[in-house]
Scaffold this motif. Structure first.
Motif, PDB file in Angstrom:
ATOM      1  N   GLY A  43      20.353  48.981  51.691  1.00 32.50           N
ATOM      2  CA  GLY A  43      21.166  47.819  51.342  1.00 32.50           C
ATOM      3  C   GLY A  43      20.371  46.546  51.217  1.00 32.50           C
ATOM      4  N   ALA A  44      19.027  46.599  51.369  1.00 28.76           N
ATOM      5  CA  ALA A  44      18.214  45.392  51.292  1.00 28.76           C
ATOM      6  C   ALA A  44      17.940  45.033  49.844  1.00 28.76           C
ATOM      7  CB  ALA A  44      16.895  45.600  52.027  1.00 28.76           C
ATOM      8  N   THR A  45      17.701  43.763  49.602  1.00 26.71           N
ATOM      9  CA  THR A  45      17.234  43.289  48.313  1.00 26.71           C
ATOM     10  C   THR A  45      15.995  42.453  48.573  1.00 26.71           C
ATOM     11  OG1 THR A  45      18.660  41.332  48.488  1.00 26.71           O
ATOM     12  CG2 THR A  45      19.553  43.238  47.331  1.00 26.71           C
ATOM     13  N   THR A  46      15.283  42.106  47.502  1.00 25.69           N
ATOM     14  CA  THR A  46      14.100  41.273  47.699  1.00 25.69           C
ATOM     15  C   THR A  46      14.518  39.974  48.359  1.00 25.69           C
ATOM     16  OG1 THR A  46      13.060  42.239  45.769  1.00 25.69           O
ATOM     17  CG2 THR A  46      12.180  40.144  46.553  1.00 25.69           C
ATOM     18  N   GLY A  47      13.861  39.627  49.472  1.00 23.14           N
ATOM     19  CA  GLY A  47      14.266  38.466  50.235  1.00 23.14           C
ATOM     20  C   GLY A  47      14.024  37.156  49.501  1.00 23.14           C
ATOM     21  N   LYS A  48      14.951  36.223  49.645  1.00 23.37           N
ATOM     22  CA  LYS A  48      14.774  34.870  49.127  1.00 23.37           C
ATOM     23  C   LYS A  48      13.615  34.226  49.871  1.00 23.37           C
ATOM     24  CE  LYS A  48      17.144  30.398  48.889  1.00 23.37           C
ATOM     25  NZ  LYS A  48      18.378  29.664  49.264  1.00 23.37           N
ATOM     26  N   VAL A  49      12.698  33.607  49.147  1.00 28.06           N
ATOM     27  CA  VAL A  49      11.533  32.992  49.767  1.00 28.06           C
ATOM     28  C   VAL A  49      11.938  31.644  50.353  1.00 28.06           C
ATOM     29  CG1 VAL A  49       9.203  32.109  49.395  1.00 28.06           C
ATOM     30  CG2 VAL A  49       9.945  34.172  48.203  1.00 28.06           C
ATOM     31  N   VAL A  50      11.694  31.468  51.644  1.00 32.06           N
ATOM     32  CA  VAL A  50      12.061  30.240  52.354  1.00 32.06           C
ATOM     33  C   VAL A  50      10.963  29.879  53.340  1.00 32.06           C
ATOM     34  CG1 VAL A  50      14.528  30.756  52.203  1.00 32.06           C
ATOM     35  CG2 VAL A  50      13.240  31.452  54.237  1.00 32.06           C
ATOM     36  N   ASP A  51      10.982  28.636  53.775  1.00 30.95           N
ATOM     37  CA  ASP A  51      10.213  28.240  54.954  1.00 30.95           C
ATOM     38  C   ASP A  51      11.145  28.499  56.133  1.00 30.95           C
ATOM     39  OD1 ASP A  51       9.259  26.715  57.185  1.00 30.95           O
ATOM     40  OD2 ASP A  51       8.029  25.523  55.832  1.00 30.95           O
ATOM     41  N   LEU A  52      10.935  29.594  56.834  1.00 31.33           N
ATOM     42  CA  LEU A  52      11.895  30.021  57.845  1.00 31.33           C
ATOM     43  C   LEU A  52      12.050  28.976  58.942  1.00 31.33           C
ATOM     44  CD1 LEU A  52      13.707  32.517  58.373  1.00 31.33           C
ATOM     45  CD2 LEU A  52      12.003  33.242  60.041  1.00 31.33           C
ATOM     46  N   ARG A  53      10.958  28.370  59.342  1.00 31.33           N
ATOM     47  CA  ARG A  53      11.035  27.360  60.401  1.00 31.33           C
ATOM     48  C   ARG A  53      11.911  26.187  59.962  1.00 31.33           C
ATOM     49  NH1 ARG A  53       7.873  22.875  62.653  1.00 31.33           N
ATOM     50  NH2 ARG A  53       7.602  23.154  64.916  1.00 31.33           N
ATOM     51  N   LYS A  54      11.698  25.708  58.741  1.00 30.54           N
ATOM     52  CA  LYS A  54      12.497  24.590  58.253  1.00 30.54           C
ATOM     53  C   LYS A  54      13.951  24.983  58.077  1.00 30.54           C
ATOM     54  CE  LYS A  54       8.886  21.938  55.884  1.00 30.54           C
ATOM     55  NZ  LYS A  54       8.421  21.412  54.566  1.00 30.54           N
ATOM     56  N   ARG A  55      14.182  26.209  57.648  1.00 31.25           N
ATOM     57  CA  ARG A  55      15.561  26.663  57.462  1.00 31.25           C
ATOM     58  C   ARG A  55      16.313  26.652  58.792  1.00 31.25           C
ATOM     59  NH1 ARG A  55      18.314  29.790  53.631  1.00 31.25           N
ATOM     60  NH2 ARG A  55      20.014  31.077  54.449  1.00 31.25           N
ATOM     61  N   ILE A  56      15.665  27.147  59.822  1.00 33.59           N
ATOM     62  CA  ILE A  56      16.333  27.231  61.122  1.00 33.59           C
ATOM     63  C   ILE A  56      16.479  25.863  61.761  1.00 33.59           C
ATOM     64  CG2 ILE A  56      16.120  28.159  63.458  1.00 33.59           C
ATOM     65  CD1 ILE A  56      14.818  30.656  62.186  1.00 33.59           C
ATOM     66  N   THR A  57      15.458  25.033  61.683  1.00 27.52           N
ATOM     67  CA  THR A  57      15.551  23.706  62.302  1.00 27.52           C
ATOM     68  C   THR A  57      16.502  22.792  61.518  1.00 27.52           C
ATOM     69  OG1 THR A  57      13.502  23.009  61.184  1.00 27.52           O
ATOM     70  CG2 THR A  57      13.312  23.833  63.435  1.00 27.52           C
ATOM     71  N   ALA A  58      16.687  23.044  60.219  1.00 26.77           N
ATOM     72  CA  ALA A  58      17.708  22.298  59.476  1.00 26.77           C
ATOM     73  C   ALA A  58      19.094  22.653  59.993  1.00 26.77           C
ATOM     74  CB  ALA A  58      17.592  22.603  57.983  1.00 26.77           C
TER      75      ALA A  58
END
Length: 329
Positions: A43-58
């Motif tokens: 069920g996985a798809t190619t992951g959206k590229v993000v800055d994970l740290r910024k995503r979580i701290t936002a």
């Protein structure tokens, strides 16, 4: 003159191109971007590229003591825990199906800096997330079944503690981040203080992970004047299954110049986490649990915070490498 040699040469060149193309697609030991190889979860798809740290701290940056919190019912807590379990099993499609009735979903993300993929389990709607404050979960993908967790029960309230937790997740493979979704003082009473309640999504997921034998690091923060002269408190909480990891962590912190109060040797006041409900549960299962408190100065200084994460990452990597793959029954 015969044309066979020319045809043979052309054929050889064509085969060479095919072989090179196949090798480029296979990725060998890892993808061309350095991402881990291995079978993709169902069920996985190619992951959206993000800055994970910024995503979580936002996400955590929007939390406040005046924010909303609406506690989940038992069925809702079980649904989220089941979604995490299915994600750990690699069945993201089943996880999405289980989470849908409670308004959650699973997204696949690829961290821009490290190239690693994660499943993000969270509210499907951001407005709902702010209203009820159940939090988010991040499960490492692509490098084998997760083996350890880092937990952030008091984001923003323990300022920047969530940053240490996120950076620890990124410092070692095969981890799970359990992130609370509300300030500890949000809502009515102490309902959002997830480190001291058993009726939260946060606790339901931590309980699931402990039940599968996963060791945990729970990150907290304290005011400098609460324990003058100490930068960090390292405790095994209620139990002692994490004595060796605690020793390893304390040594690693001290090697980086941080002053450590070791709760197994000295009095660290009210910062030892003996009544922490996730620690109590881990103790009943004899699963390693580390309750780690960092003072405000460490959390607020980039260099000191990096030293803290370096030490936490050492312990997390040891769990990632040493723990068995088999899931406890």
């Amino acid at each position: 003159m015969s044309v066979r040699p020319a045809r043979a040469a052309a054929l050889a060149a064509l085969l060479s191109l095919v072989v090179l193309g196949a090798a480029g697609c296979s990725g060998g030991a890892g993808g061309s971007d350095g991402s881990p190889s291995g079978p993709r979860p169902s069920g996985a798809t190619t992951g959206k590229v993000v800055d994970l740290r910024k995503r979580i701290t936002a996400f955590t940056g929007r939390l406040s003591a005046d924010g909303g919190y609406r506690g989940p019912g038992l069925a809702q807590r079980r649904a989220v825990a089941d979604g995490v379990r299915l994600t750990l099993d690699g069945d993201l499609a089943a996880a999405r199906k289980r989470l849908a009735p409670v308004g959650w979903t699973v997204r696949t993300l690829r961290d821009r800096a490290g190239g690693r993929e994660f499943a993000e389990l969270a509210d499907a709607d951001s407005a709902t997330a702010r209203e009820r404050g159940w939090g988010r979960m991040y499960v490492g993908l692509g490098s084998g079944r997760a083996r350890w967790s880092v937990q952030a029960p008091h984001p923003v309230a323990d300022l920047h503690s969530e940053r240490l937790a996120v950076d620890t997740l990124l410092a070692a493979p095969r981890g799970v981040l359990v992130l609370a979704g509300a300030h500890r003082d949000a809502g009515a009473g102490d309902g959002a203080d997830v480190a001291h309640r058993e009726d939260t999504v946060f606790d339901a997921v931590c309980d699931l992970l402990a039940g599968q034998g996963m060791p945990a690091i729970q990150v907290h923060g304290f005011a400098d004047d609460s324990l003058p002269g100490e930068d960090v408190v390292v405790s095994t909480g209620r139990g002692d299954a994490a004595r060796q990891p605690a020793e390893r962590l304390a040594n690693a912190l001290e090697l980086r110049g941080l002053a450590v109060c070791r709760a197994d040797r000295e009095d660290c006041g009210d910062l030892e986490g003996r009544r922490n409900v996730q620690g109590v549960r881990a103790d009943t299962l004899h699963v390693p649990f580390l309750h780690v408190e960092f003072n405000r100065s460490v959390r607020g200084d980039d260099e000191s915070a990096a030293d803290a994460v370096g030490a936490l990452g050492e312990v997390a990597r040891s769990w990632s490498e040493d723990a068995p793959d088999a899931t406890p029954s």
